[in-house]
Enzyme design. Structure first.
Site, PDB file in Angstrom:
ATOM      1  N   GLU A  54       0.649  -1.156  -0.108  1.00 38.39           N
ATOM      2  CA  GLU A  54      -0.210   0.058  -0.242  1.00 38.39           C
ATOM      3  C   GLU A  54       0.739   1.294   0.089  1.00 38.39           C
ATOM      4  O   GLU A  54       1.886   1.464   0.437  1.00 38.39           O
ATOM      5  CB  GLU A  54      -0.953   0.146   1.228  1.00 38.39           C
ATOM      6  CG  GLU A  54      -2.159   1.076   1.099  1.00 38.39           C
ATOM      7  CD  GLU A  54      -2.917   1.160   2.518  1.00 38.39           C
ATOM      8  OE1 GLU A  54      -2.603   0.091   3.321  1.00 38.39           O
ATOM      9  OE2 GLU A  54      -3.936   2.046   2.480  1.00 38.39           O
TER      10      GLU A  54
ATOM     11  N   ARG B 277      -1.891  12.070   9.554  1.00 41.01           N
ATOM     12  CA  ARG B 277      -2.991  11.292   8.687  1.00 41.01           C
ATOM     13  C   ARG B 277      -4.291  10.932   9.403  1.00 41.01           C
ATOM     14  O   ARG B 277      -5.118  10.548   8.903  1.00 41.01           O
ATOM     15  CB  ARG B 277      -2.269  10.012   8.135  1.00 41.01           C
ATOM     16  CG  ARG B 277      -1.794   9.174   9.195  1.00 41.01           C
ATOM     17  CD  ARG B 277      -1.332   7.902   8.414  1.00 41.01           C
ATOM     18  NE  ARG B 277      -0.408   7.046   9.371  1.00 41.01           N
ATOM     19  CZ  ARG B 277       0.006   5.827   8.823  1.00 41.01           C
ATOM     20  NH1 ARG B 277      -0.115   5.491   7.780  1.00 41.01           N
ATOM     21  NH2 ARG B 277       0.698   5.255   9.855  1.00 41.01           N
TER      22      ARG B 277
ATOM     23  N   ALA C 121       1.233   6.591   3.966  1.00 39.05           N
ATOM     24  CA  ALA C 121       1.013   7.913   4.366  1.00 39.05           C
ATOM     25  C   ALA C 121       1.944   8.233   5.398  1.00 39.05           C
ATOM     26  O   ALA C 121       1.647   9.383   5.965  1.00 39.05           O
ATOM     27  CB  ALA C 121      -0.560   7.913   4.653  1.00 39.05           C
TER      28      ALA C 121
ATOM     29  N   ARG D  75     -17.419 -10.596  -3.546  1.00 40.78           N
ATOM     30  CA  ARG D  75     -17.405  -9.106  -3.501  1.00 40.78           C
ATOM     31  C   ARG D  75     -18.159  -8.795  -5.060  1.00 40.78           C
ATOM     32  O   ARG D  75     -18.500  -7.472  -4.964  1.00 40.78           O
ATOM     33  CB  ARG D  75     -16.106  -8.628  -3.515  1.00 40.78           C
ATOM     34  CG  ARG D  75     -15.265  -9.014  -2.318  1.00 40.78           C
ATOM     35  CD  ARG D  75     -16.121  -8.488  -0.889  1.00 40.78           C
ATOM     36  NE  ARG D  75     -15.475  -8.535   0.089  1.00 40.78           N
ATOM     37  CZ  ARG D  75     -15.692  -8.176   1.339  1.00 40.78           C
ATOM     38  NH1 ARG D  75     -16.676  -7.668   1.643  1.00 40.78           N
ATOM     39  NH2 ARG D  75     -14.931  -8.546   2.657  1.00 40.78           N
TER      40      ARG D  75
HETATM   41  C1  LIG Z   1     -20.851  -9.487   2.438  1.00 45.37           C
HETATM   42  C2  LIG Z   1     -19.937  -9.583   3.374  1.00 45.37           C
HETATM   43  C3  LIG Z   1     -19.895  -9.175   4.826  1.00 45.37           C
HETATM   44  C4  LIG Z   1     -18.943  -9.104   5.706  1.00 45.37           C
HETATM   45  N1  LIG Z   1     -19.264  -8.866   7.075  1.00 45.37           N
HETATM   46  C5  LIG Z   1     -18.184  -8.693   7.731  1.00 45.37           C
HETATM   47  C6  LIG Z   1     -18.337  -8.423   9.156  1.00 45.37           C
HETATM   48  O1  LIG Z   1     -19.416  -7.723   9.725  1.00 45.37           O
HETATM   49  N2  LIG Z   1     -17.188  -8.271  10.008  1.00 45.37           N
HETATM   50  C7  LIG Z   1     -16.145  -8.839   9.735  1.00 45.37           C
HETATM   51  O2  LIG Z   1     -15.218  -9.012  10.758  1.00 45.37           O
HETATM   52  N3  LIG Z   1     -16.048  -9.600   8.502  1.00 45.37           N
HETATM   53  C8  LIG Z   1     -16.964  -9.362   7.458  1.00 45.37           C
HETATM   54  N4  LIG Z   1     -16.751  -9.962   6.242  1.00 45.37           N
HETATM   55  C9  LIG Z   1     -15.451 -10.455   6.131  1.00 45.37           C
HETATM   56  C10 LIG Z   1     -15.461 -11.922   5.810  1.00 45.37           C
HETATM   57  O3  LIG Z   1     -15.764 -12.655   7.153  1.00 45.37           O
HETATM   58  C11 LIG Z   1     -13.999 -12.495   5.468  1.00 45.37           C
HETATM   59  O4  LIG Z   1     -13.116 -12.264   6.248  1.00 45.37           O
HETATM   60  C12 LIG Z   1     -13.626 -12.139   3.930  1.00 45.37           C
HETATM   61  O5  LIG Z   1     -14.814 -11.973   3.371  1.00 45.37           O
HETATM   62  C13 LIG Z   1     -12.772 -12.807   3.627  1.00 45.37           C
HETATM   63  O6  LIG Z   1     -13.001 -14.112   3.121  1.00 45.37           O
HETATM   64  P1  LIG Z   1     -11.992 -15.283   3.481  1.00 45.37           P
HETATM   65  O7  LIG Z   1     -11.518 -15.367   4.703  1.00 45.37           O
HETATM   66  O8  LIG Z   1     -12.597 -16.655   3.028  1.00 45.37           O
HETATM   67  O9  LIG Z   1     -10.868 -14.769   2.238  1.00 45.37           O
HETATM   68  P2  LIG Z   1      -9.060 -14.946   2.379  1.00 45.37           P
HETATM   69  O10 LIG Z   1      -8.554 -14.352   3.675  1.00 45.37           O
HETATM   70  O11 LIG Z   1      -8.674 -14.437   1.249  1.00 45.37           O
HETATM   71  O12 LIG Z   1      -9.044 -16.468   2.684  1.00 45.37           O
HETATM   72  C14 LIG Z   1      -9.274 -17.449   1.547  1.00 45.37           C
HETATM   73  C15 LIG Z   1      -9.504 -18.815   2.138  1.00 45.37           C
HETATM   74  O13 LIG Z   1      -8.037 -19.063   2.676  1.00 45.37           O
HETATM   75  C16 LIG Z   1      -8.435 -19.869   3.949  1.00 45.37           C
HETATM   76  N5  LIG Z   1      -7.788 -19.205   5.371  1.00 45.37           N
HETATM   77  C17 LIG Z   1      -7.239 -17.869   4.924  1.00 45.37           C
HETATM   78  N6  LIG Z   1      -6.562 -17.531   5.921  1.00 45.37           N
HETATM   79  C18 LIG Z   1      -6.981 -18.317   7.159  1.00 45.37           C
HETATM   80  C19 LIG Z   1      -6.869 -18.690   8.375  1.00 45.37           C
HETATM   81  N7  LIG Z   1      -6.007 -17.706   8.995  1.00 45.37           N
HETATM   82  N8  LIG Z   1      -7.497 -19.804   9.118  1.00 45.37           N
HETATM   83  C20 LIG Z   1      -8.065 -20.608   8.538  1.00 45.37           C
HETATM   84  N9  LIG Z   1      -8.277 -20.689   7.141  1.00 45.37           N
HETATM   85  C21 LIG Z   1      -7.765 -19.466   6.565  1.00 45.37           C
HETATM   86  C22 LIG Z   1     -10.032 -19.851   4.209  1.00 45.37           C
HETATM   87  O14 LIG Z   1     -10.495 -21.274   3.563  1.00 45.37           O
HETATM   88  C23 LIG Z   1     -10.592 -18.657   3.336  1.00 45.37           C
HETATM   89  O15 LIG Z   1     -11.561 -18.993   3.238  1.00 45.37           O
HETATM   90  C24 LIG Z   1     -18.007  -9.852   5.489  1.00 45.37           C
HETATM   91  C25 LIG Z   1     -17.747 -10.233   3.940  1.00 45.37           C
HETATM   92  C26 LIG Z   1     -18.701 -10.128   3.226  1.00 45.37           C
HETATM   93  C27 LIG Z   1     -18.478 -10.680   1.837  1.00 45.37           C
END
Ligand SMILES: Cc1cc2nc3c(=O)[nH]c(=O)nc-3n(C[C@H](O)[C@H](O)[C@H](O)COP(=O)(O)OP(=O)(O)OC[C@H]3O[C@@H](n4cnc5c(N)ncnc54)[C@H](O)[C@@H]3O)c2cc1C
Length: 310
Positions: free
Chosen positions: A120, A204, A123, A231
């Site tokens: 990123e 910032r 800043a 998304r």
């Molecule tokens: C409509 C919507 C509403 C949301 N609202 C909220 C909210 O209110 N509050 C909030 O905090 N978040 C919110 N989120 C974020 C959501 O909970 C996820 O953090 C975000 O979508 C990233 O998804 P992910 O962890 O699958 O993706 P990535 O972080 O890219 O991970 C991809 C995959 O890798 C694996 N992975 C990655 N890291 C780990 C780990 N440390 N341990 C285990 N497996 C892992 C999992 O299988 C994961 O699905 C929202 C998301 C959406 C789309």
């Protein structure tokens, strides 16, 4: 200013050069490489690098399938099969790198996708531009009463204009405070040479979530489709969806077979629970089923009925 003059020069210079390579390239993606696609009022997305193509996925998959692939030997068929059965590792063989300019509140949602590499704009090191996101009047909507994470009816034009004025006023005031704290104008000249400016890393904190930041974001194709499934979806906030929609278009240029398979088996497909499947089977058998007898909650029932178009 969406792109600073030096960024415009950089893009023009990047697009004027071509290199010869033995690596696979994709003409449709080469065509848009480095170009910036506008998003929201000051943001953009541009592809700055990539590795692999549809064929690279097929090639990787065939290592694991070997002779057994004969039945699905058509590339498109194999990619569809991989997507349908969530055989995901061949998709990780392809990578893409984007340069994105986005409001900080969008960046906060985006950064939750951990399976990517991010660098990123600092800043602490540089001064942020005086650019903040102001939603279009058509996007200024009231809090939803049914979905705590959503919007409802669009505000009436007079009220929307008042909201917009307030957002602009606060952002302009915040940026003025930022430059006063830095003791520097936009050109970097001290406002009051007699006093030191506050460190950029502290000044910032006066800025709000609507200000723009920039980053380079690199991700493999498997995790990119995961990002897009969350998304580029109606449940995602409009502002991040606007970026995901542009990225989805770049996917179509880059890996058209994966793009088609993604739309077919992920984006426009549905996941149905075991109880939901039982409901569908009962309906197909001509049975009268309502929410009370379905075993589904009210919300699940509504979602299932919407999915099957009832
Ligand atoms: C409509 C919507 C509403 C949301 N609202 C909220 C909210 O209110 N509050 C909030 O905090 N978040 C919110 N989120 C974020 C959501 O909970 C996820 O953090 C975000 O979508 C990233 O998804 P992910 O962890 O699958 O993706 P990535 O972080 O890219 O991970 C991809 C995959 O890798 C694996 N992975 C990655 N890291 C780990 C780990 N440390 N341990 C285990 N497996 C892992 C999992 O299988 C994961 O699905 C929202 C998301 C959406 C789309």
């Amino acid at each position: 200013m969406r792109l600073r003059p030096e960024q415009q020069d950089e893009i023009a210079s990047q697009r004027s050069q071509t290199r010869s390579t033995r690596r696979a390239t994709v003409p449709a993606l080469e065509e848009i490489l480095y170009k910036s696609f506008p998003v929201l009022d000051h943001g953009f997305v541009r592809v700055v690098d990539y590795m692999g193509d549809d064929a690279a996925i097929v090639q990787a998959a065939r290592v694991s399938y070997g002779r057994g692939t004969r039945k699905v030997s058509e590339d498109r068929g194999l990619i569809n099969y991989l997507m349908r059965h969530r055989h995901t590792t061949p998709f990780e063989m392809c990578e893409i790198k984007y340069h994105v300019k986005l409001p900080i509140f969008v960046a906060r949602q985006w950064i939750r996708h951990r399976m990517a590499n991010v660098n990123e704009y600092s800043a602490r090191y540089s001064i942020l531009d005086n650019e903040f996101y102001l939603p279009g009047l058509e996007h200024l909507a009231a809090q939803s009463t049914t979905n705590a994470q959503g919007r409802d009816e669009v505000l009436d034009p007079t009220e929307a204009q008042q909201v917009l004025d307030l957002l602009r006023l606060h952002a302009e005031r915040a940026y003025r405070g930022y430059t006063e704290l830095l003791n520097e104008d936009a050109a970097g000249t001290p406002i009051d040479p007699a006093r030191p400016g506050l460190a950029r890393e502290l000044a910032r904190i006066n800025l709000s979530l609507g200000f723009y930041t920039q980053w380079y974001w690199k991700i493999d194709l498997h995790n990119l489709t995961h990002f897009l499934s969350l998304r580029a979806d109606p449940h995602a906030q409009y502002e991040i969806r606007a970026y995901a929609d542009v990225i989805l278009d770049t996917l179509a240029c880059w890996v058209p077979m994966v793009h088609a398979a993604f739309l077919e088996y992920r984006m426009n497909a549905a996941v149905i629970s075991a109880t939901g499947l039982t409901v569908i089977r009962r309906l197909l058998a001509g049975e009268e089923v309502d929410q009370a007898s379905s075993g589904l909650s009210g919300r699940e029932w509504r979602e299932l009925m919407a999915t099957i178009g009832r």
